[in-house]
Design an enzyme around this catalytic site. Structure first.
Site, short mmCIF file in Angstrom:
data_model
loop_
_atom_site.label_atom_id
_atom_site.label_comp_id
_atom_site.label_asym_id
_atom_site.label_seq_id
_atom_site.Cartn_x
_atom_site.Cartn_y
_atom_site.Cartn_z
N SER A 37 10.59 -53.27 27.21
CA SER A 37 11.29 -51.85 26.65
C SER A 37 12.38 -51.92 27.37
O SER A 37 13.41 -52.75 27.44
CB SER A 37 10.05 -51.62 26.33
OG SER A 37 10.36 -50.40 25.17
N GLU A 84 5.66 -53.45 16.53
CA GLU A 84 6.24 -52.90 17.27
C GLU A 84 5.80 -51.75 17.47
O GLU A 84 4.96 -50.71 18.21
CB GLU A 84 6.91 -52.80 18.10
CG GLU A 84 8.13 -54.12 17.85
CD GLU A 84 7.92 -54.24 19.96
OE1 GLU A 84 7.47 -53.87 20.43
OE2 GLU A 84 8.28 -55.99 20.07
N HIS A 114 4.10 -52.66 21.01
CA HIS A 114 3.80 -52.71 21.40
C HIS A 114 4.05 -52.40 23.22
O HIS A 114 2.32 -51.47 23.14
CB HIS A 114 5.37 -50.93 21.44
CG HIS A 114 6.44 -51.88 22.06
ND1 HIS A 114 7.24 -52.08 22.41
CD2 HIS A 114 6.58 -50.38 23.13
CE1 HIS A 114 8.22 -51.58 23.37
NE2 HIS A 114 8.14 -49.97 23.88
#
Length: 425
Positions: free
Chosen positions: A174, A269, A343
């Site tokens: 990320s 995600e 995610h």
């Protein structure tokens, strides 16, 4: 206890030594606030994680920031306890929307990777406005400058821990993945691991508009006013994902062709952000137009029950990560599809930190999850060692993935964030 040169750490077990809270730069406050990091020469005990950067988020199992904590620029090293080596080095940058998180989160424990033959380094860096806010006369992207200072510390000192300074892989997930791209563009690294690279970077104008509403009197007032500004974004593009801070740049750096690359993203995600209540878009078309997604792309997602979630995830993470792999030409690319496939779900698998990660995994880890973790962890070790994760066979995403990607062909994803900012009221 164990010692490497001037550093005294602790033996995790017979195979791994840990050195925690090593200061790599002076506290970035007082006269040094909003300035470039100032390197420091650390000696002595390295037994506990250092204080974390100013933030309001509280994460399970992780320390919290407390007003008065200033010595926040530290790093941690996990190293094989044997005298063999030198070992490949993984320098890993934590994620958290460039706004929260720390290297002390349990997900980033480097012991399992060290047992498998790496020297693992994680670091804290300035976040939110302290790290990325616009301050006249001060450098932008101070959080990235902190990371760069930590990486330089690694190159100069890692041989003491048995690491090979000529075989450093920069990794992250990320915001950490976006950071890794900048570091690889600036510093001489051999390899990059980037999971869920965010298509998020910001104009100078946006950074200035945000700065108008930040009270920088103290670190506490800075965090509080940034939180208030984020909460005020109830209309416009930021209403759906009020991330105010990140790299001020014209774009994400491309991966150099001479750098080995291992990339990954998860299947859905944004399902994580929906689950924790930070992503609540209304109608699909309204959401797509607010973010500037072309109508034909939005229409292609209409048949999904979770259309907004899938569209947001592909727009911010999935498609940008895939395009990086395509542009590089020889990068390794993976997708995590094991449900919930949201995610950050891939992080505990790659670090071998499944215990205590029930939320990210969607439940307790069983035999299948542990087997998958062993494969993913070993792929990281092999990649850091040789540039090849050891995958075999033909990779084919299948018709469903290709159908999701097709509408994005030709869509420009290179524009930086330059949204209007709603004042707190």
């Amino acid at each position: 206890m164990t010692r490497r040169g001037r550093f005294r750490g602790r033996a995790i077990d017979a195979e791994v030594d840990a050195f925690l809270g090593i200061r790599y730069a002076e506290p970035p406050f007082g006269a040094r606030r909003f300035a470039e990091p100032v390197p420091v020469h650390h000696e002595g005990d390295c037994l506990e994680f250092g204080p974390i950067a100013p933030q309001s988020v509280r994460l399970p199992g992780a320390p919290v920031w407390r007003p008065g904590d200033e010595d926040v620029l530290s790093l941690n090293v996990w190293a094989p306890s044997t005298s063999d080596g030198p070992w490949p080095v993984l320098f890993y940058v934590h994620g958290g929307a460039y706004t929260f998180g720390s290297s002390a989160q349990p997900d980033y424990d480097g012991a399992a990777l060290a047992r498998a033959g790496l020297v693992v380094v994680t670091c804290n860096y300035r976040l939110g406005f302290e790290g990325f806010g616009h301050v006249p006369g001060r450098p932008d992207n101070r959080g990235l400058l902190d990371q760069r200072a930590a990486l330089r510390w690694v190159r100069e000192n890692i041989a003491v821990f048995g690491g090979d300074p000529d075989k450093i892989t920069v990794g992250g997930q990320s915001a950490g993945a976006g950071s890794a791209l900048f570091l690889a563009a600036w510093e001489p690294v051999r390899r990059v691991i980037a999971h869920s690279v965010p298509n998020r970077f910001y104009t100078q104008g946006f950074a200035r508009r945000v700065a108008e509403w930040i009270d920088t009197s103290t670190p506490e007032s800075t965090v509080a006013s940034a939180d208030a500004l984020a909460a005020a974004q109830r209309t416009g593009p930021l209403a759906y994902d009020p991330v105010l801070f990140g790299p001020v740049a014209d774009g994400l750096p491309a991966l150099r062709p001479d750098v080995d690359a291992l990339l990954c993203h998860t299947d859905v995600e944004y399902l994580l952000f929906e689950a924790v209540g930070t992503f609540r878009p209304p109608g699909l078309r309204e959401f797509g137009r607010a973010w500037g997604v072309p109508d034909h792309v939005v229409a292609a997602y209409a048949h999904f029950e979770d259309a907004q979630v899938r569209l947001a995830g592909d727009f911010v993470f999935g498609e940008p990560t895939t395009r990086l792999a395509e542009a590089h030409g020889r990068a390794f690319l993976a997708r995590l599809t094991r449900p919930p496939a949201w995610h950050t779900a891939d992080v505990p698998f790659s670090f071998g930190t499944l215990d205590g990660a029930e939320f990210l995994l969607g439940g307790p880890a069983g035999d299948d999850e542990r087997a998958l973790s062993r494969r993913m962890l070993q792929a990281w070790v092999d990649f850091c060692t040789t540039g090849d994760p050891g995958w075999t066979g033909v990779r084919h995403w299948g018709d469903e993935v290709e159908a999701r990607r097709e509408p994005w062909r030709g869509v420009d994803l290179s524009a930086p964030v330059d949204y209007p900012v709603q004042p707190p009221g």
